[in-house]
Design a protein around this motif. Structure first.
Motif, short mmCIF file in Angstrom:
data_model
loop_
_atom_site.label_atom_id
_atom_site.label_comp_id
_atom_site.label_asym_id
_atom_site.label_seq_id
_atom_site.Cartn_x
_atom_site.Cartn_y
_atom_site.Cartn_z
N MET A 50 0.83 -1.19 0.00
CA MET A 50 0.00 0.00 0.00
C MET A 50 0.87 1.24 0.00
N ASP A 51 1.97 1.20 0.72
CA ASP A 51 2.87 2.36 0.79
C ASP A 51 3.40 2.74 -0.59
N LYS A 52 3.73 1.73 -1.40
CA LYS A 52 4.27 2.02 -2.72
C LYS A 52 3.23 2.71 -3.60
N VAL A 53 2.00 2.24 -3.55
CA VAL A 53 0.93 2.84 -4.35
C VAL A 53 0.70 4.28 -3.93
N THR A 54 0.58 4.54 -2.64
CA THR A 54 0.33 5.91 -2.19
C THR A 54 1.51 6.82 -2.49
N ARG A 55 2.72 6.28 -2.39
CA ARG A 55 3.90 7.09 -2.72
C ARG A 55 3.92 7.44 -4.20
N LEU A 56 3.72 6.44 -5.06
CA LEU A 56 3.72 6.69 -6.50
C LEU A 56 2.58 7.62 -6.91
N ALA A 57 1.43 7.46 -6.28
CA ALA A 57 0.27 8.29 -6.62
C ALA A 57 0.48 9.74 -6.25
N SER A 58 1.30 9.99 -5.25
CA SER A 58 1.50 11.37 -4.80
C SER A 58 2.75 12.04 -5.39
N GLU A 59 3.56 11.29 -6.13
CA GLU A 59 4.79 11.86 -6.69
C GLU A 59 4.53 12.78 -7.88
N ASN A 60 3.41 12.58 -8.57
CA ASN A 60 3.08 13.39 -9.75
C ASN A 60 1.62 13.79 -9.69
N ALA A 97 -3.55 -3.41 -3.07
CA ALA A 97 -3.59 -2.10 -2.43
C ALA A 97 -4.60 -1.19 -3.11
N LEU A 98 -4.66 -1.22 -4.44
CA LEU A 98 -5.61 -0.39 -5.17
C LEU A 98 -7.05 -0.77 -4.83
N VAL A 99 -7.30 -2.06 -4.70
CA VAL A 99 -8.64 -2.52 -4.32
C VAL A 99 -8.96 -2.06 -2.90
N ARG A 100 -7.99 -2.16 -1.99
CA ARG A 100 -8.21 -1.71 -0.60
C ARG A 100 -8.46 -0.21 -0.54
N VAL A 153 -7.24 -1.93 -12.15
CA VAL A 153 -6.86 -1.03 -13.23
C VAL A 153 -8.04 -0.83 -14.16
N PRO A 154 -8.13 0.30 -14.80
CA PRO A 154 -7.30 1.48 -14.60
C PRO A 154 -7.67 2.17 -13.28
N ALA A 155 -6.70 2.80 -12.68
CA ALA A 155 -6.91 3.58 -11.46
C ALA A 155 -6.26 4.94 -11.67
N ARG A 157 -4.98 12.07 -5.02
CA ARG A 157 -6.28 11.57 -4.55
C ARG A 157 -6.86 10.61 -5.57
N LEU A 158 -7.35 9.46 -5.09
CA LEU A 158 -7.97 8.49 -5.98
C LEU A 158 -9.28 9.05 -6.53
N VAL A 159 -9.36 9.09 -7.87
CA VAL A 159 -10.59 9.49 -8.54
C VAL A 159 -11.40 8.24 -8.84
N GLY A 160 -10.74 7.19 -9.27
CA GLY A 160 -11.42 5.93 -9.55
C GLY A 160 -10.95 5.29 -10.83
N SER A 161 -11.83 4.46 -11.36
CA SER A 161 -11.49 3.75 -12.59
C SER A 161 -12.27 4.35 -13.75
N MET A 162 -12.42 3.62 -14.82
CA MET A 162 -13.05 4.11 -16.05
C MET A 162 -14.45 4.65 -15.77
N ASN A 163 -15.26 3.94 -15.01
CA ASN A 163 -16.63 4.39 -14.75
C ASN A 163 -16.66 5.73 -14.04
N GLU A 164 -15.87 5.88 -13.01
CA GLU A 164 -15.85 7.13 -12.25
C GLU A 164 -15.33 8.30 -13.07
N VAL A 165 -14.27 8.07 -13.82
CA VAL A 165 -13.68 9.13 -14.65
C VAL A 165 -14.66 9.54 -15.75
N THR A 166 -15.30 8.56 -16.38
CA THR A 166 -16.26 8.85 -17.45
C THR A 166 -17.45 9.63 -16.90
N SER A 167 -17.99 9.18 -15.78
CA SER A 167 -19.12 9.89 -15.16
C SER A 167 -18.75 11.32 -14.80
N LEU A 168 -17.57 11.47 -14.25
CA LEU A 168 -17.10 12.80 -13.86
C LEU A 168 -16.95 13.69 -15.09
#
Length: 102
Positions: free
Chosen positions: A1-11, A55-58, A65-67, A73-84
């Motif tokens: 989980m740490d790796k995912v949150t670190r990578l997600a916040s680097e960019n 970790a992404l599922v948690r 994927v896609p995430a 901040r997690l927005v979501g996958s294809m459904n969430e991004v498309t709806s947004l």
């Protein structure tokens, strides 16, 4: 989980993907058309990919994927991004990360 949150916040814009995933490719194209450069992490090519999927599922992804993460901040996958996007809420979130103004 740490790796995912670190990578997600680097960019600003981060996509966790699999190289064979057509939905991941579709989101990549969408963001390119909206003038956003993504940092893409292909979890099927990472030795810790299985742990990253879990970790992404948690974190709340229905499927690993896609995430998409925007600003760490997690927005979501294809459904969430498309709806947004269809509701008009995606483009304002992307403004700080756009390299080409549409």
């Amino acid at each position: 989980m740490d790796k995912v949150t670190r990578l997600a916040s680097e960019n600003g814009m981060v996509l966790f993907s699999k190289s064979s995933c057509c939905l991941c490719y579709a989101l990549t194209i969408l963001f390119q058309e909206l003038g956003v450069t993504l940092t893409i992490h292909e979890i099927d090519q990472d030795p810790e990919g299985r742990e990253m999927e879990k970790a992404l599922v948690r974190l709340g992804c229905n499927a690993p994927v896609p995430a998409i993460f925007i600003g760490g901040r997690l927005v979501g996958s294809m459904n969430e991004v498309t709806s947004l996007h269809l509701s008009g809420g995606l483009v304002p979130l992307l403004k700080p990360y756009q390299t080409v103004l549409n």
